[in-house]
Design a protein around this motif. Structure first.
Motif, PDB file in Angstrom:
ATOM      1  N   UNK A  76       0.814  -1.404   0.273  1.00  0.00           N
ATOM      2  CA  UNK A  76      -0.032  -0.080   0.080  1.00  0.00           C
ATOM      3  C   UNK A  76       1.039   1.291   0.054  1.00  0.00           C
ATOM      4  N   UNK A  77       1.964   1.293   0.832  1.00  0.00           N
ATOM      5  CA  UNK A  77       2.902   2.455   0.718  1.00  0.00           C
ATOM      6  C   UNK A  77       3.426   2.586  -0.748  1.00  0.00           C
ATOM      7  N   UNK A  78       3.893   1.492  -1.262  1.00  0.00           N
ATOM      8  CA  UNK A  78       4.607   1.628  -2.535  1.00  0.00           C
ATOM      9  C   UNK A  78       3.485   2.082  -3.627  1.00  0.00           C
ATOM     10  N   UNK A  79       2.141   1.621  -3.526  1.00  0.00           N
ATOM     11  CA  UNK A  79       0.980   2.373  -4.444  1.00  0.00           C
ATOM     12  C   UNK A  79       0.790   3.743  -3.975  1.00  0.00           C
ATOM     13  N   UNK A  80       0.540   4.306  -2.807  1.00  0.00           N
ATOM     14  CA  UNK A  80       0.585   5.637  -2.474  1.00  0.00           C
ATOM     15  C   UNK A  80       1.758   6.414  -3.358  1.00  0.00           C
ATOM     16  N   UNK A  81       3.184   5.992  -2.949  1.00  0.00           N
ATOM     17  CA  UNK A  81       4.171   6.791  -3.550  1.00  0.00           C
ATOM     18  C   UNK A  81       4.257   7.029  -5.084  1.00  0.00           C
ATOM     19  N   UNK A  82       3.489   5.805  -5.656  1.00  0.00           N
ATOM     20  CA  UNK A  82       3.422   5.780  -7.128  1.00  0.00           C
ATOM     21  C   UNK A  82       2.579   6.641  -7.652  1.00  0.00           C
ATOM     22  N   UNK A  83       1.491   7.073  -6.641  1.00  0.00           N
ATOM     23  CA  UNK A  83       0.350   7.927  -7.192  1.00  0.00           C
ATOM     24  C   UNK A  83       0.797   9.305  -7.141  1.00  0.00           C
ATOM     25  N   UNK A  84       1.705   9.417  -5.824  1.00  0.00           N
ATOM     26  CA  UNK A  84       2.085  10.819  -5.738  1.00  0.00           C
ATOM     27  C   UNK A  84       3.070  11.201  -6.937  1.00  0.00           C
ATOM     28  N   UNK A  87       1.381  12.102  -9.934  1.00  0.00           N
ATOM     29  CA  UNK A  87       0.922  13.509  -9.856  1.00  0.00           C
ATOM     30  C   UNK A  87       1.692  14.444 -10.125  1.00  0.00           C
ATOM     31  N   UNK A  88       2.745  14.267  -9.618  1.00  0.00           N
ATOM     32  CA  UNK A  88       4.185  15.189  -9.849  1.00  0.00           C
ATOM     33  C   UNK A  88       4.276  15.281 -11.094  1.00  0.00           C
ATOM     34  N   UNK A  89       4.581  14.174 -11.630  1.00  0.00           N
ATOM     35  CA  UNK A  89       4.890  14.088 -13.205  1.00  0.00           C
ATOM     36  C   UNK A  89       3.755  14.929 -13.996  1.00  0.00           C
TER      37      UNK A  89
END
Length: 311
Positions: A76-84, A87-89
């Motif tokens: 779940x932490x990895x998925x949240x980091x990937x979403x962030x 969004x930044x990209x």
């Protein structure tokens, strides 16, 4: 023969007609059944699709709301980091696209704007040559004219016009600079001339900074003027209070001096000329005489002496 033919043909013709009618009815019933079955199948398929969609939406909501298990916390932490990161990209891409668009834009400067010329006229006039992105007109700082002419149009001193393409802005500045404005002859700026210049390496952000700087300076000046006016007011009020206090003190001193002078003058005069003192007399009641003891009868001394001797 005719009667035999009639007797021979009439039952056959009636049977054929009845058979044809029955066949038609069967076909109609079959067609209606097929159409009903098709409609039922379509409605059933639609209901199935709706159920699938509802189940998919419910699963997504459950996944969003569900609390992560200890074993799946890393996932779940990895998925949240990937979403962030995504969004930044996306934000970076948008910023890059906007910066590329701003690099392609060009700005023209209008050093003078004739009276009664407004935003609509300038936009419609310059949109003939190319797409106008933004427009800004600086109002005149003439308070007296605004108060005197309240219902007339606002006057502007200068302006900036931004085009989506630099080449269009350069072409417009070179073509219209020093030319007559024209338009309708009844307009007040028919004989005026355009004063346009292309600003190379000048962006709209620079204009915003300049406007903000001017507004900050104006606010500071206003604050200083207001503070100076308050100081003058406070100083004036303090002086007024002091003058009132001094005037009251002077009046009291003058009154005291007058009283002292009058007392000195009266003491130097002879007694006959001095003013007689006023002696106030208050009416009083006369005291009542105490005659109660005299009215009572008393025994004579001789009687008393005889009584006590005999005893």
């Amino acid at each position: 023969m005719a009667e035999e033919e009639w007797d021979f043909d009439s039952p056959k013709s009636s049977d054929k007609r009845s058979i044809k009618q029955k066949n038609k009815k069967k076909k109609q019933l079959l067609m209606e059944g097929d159409s009903k079955s098709d409609d039922d199948d379509a409605s059933a398929n639609k209901e199935k699709q709706k159920k699938k969609k509802d189940l998919f939406v419910e699963e997504q909501e459950v996944n969003r709301v569900s609390v992560p298990v200890e074993g799946n916390s890393e996932v779940n932490g990895k998925s949240a980091d990937s979403r962030k990161d995504k969004m930044k990209k996306r934000k970076r891409k948008k910023l890059l696209e906007e910066s590329a668009k701003t690099d392609k834009r060009g700005i023209c400067y209008l050093s003078r704007i004739p009276p009664r010329m407004d935003f609509d006229y300038i936009r419609t006039h310059f949109s003939q040559y190319g797409e106008v992105e933004r427009l800004y007109l600086a109002p005149q700082n003439d308070v007296h004219s605004k108060r005197a002419v309240r219902f007339q149009q606002q006057k502007f001193s200068e302006g900036w016009v931004e085009f989506t393409d630099k080449r269009v802005a350069k072409r417009v500045a070179n073509m219209l600079n020093g030319e007559q404005i024209g338009g309708k002859k009844r307009s007040s700026f028919y004989y005026d001339l355009w004063n346009i210049k292309y600003l190379s390496k000048f962006k709209w952000a620079d204009l915003n900074q300049e406007i903000g700087y001017k507004n900050a300076i104006r606010e500071q000046k206003l604050a200083l003027e207001i503070s100076a006016a308050k100081r003058e007011r406070d100083f004036y009020l303090s002086k007024v209070d002091k003058s009132r206090a001094l005037s009251s003190i002077e009046e009291r001193l003058q009154k005291k001096q007058k009283v002292q002078q009058e007392s000195v003058v009266t003491s130097n005069l002879p007694v006959s000329q001095q003013a007689a003192k006023v002696i106030r007399q208050f009416p009083q009641k006369q005291p009542v005489a105490n005659n109660a003891g005299q009215a009572k009868p008393r025994l004579s001394k001789d009687i008393l002496a005889g009584v006590f001797r005999g005893s």
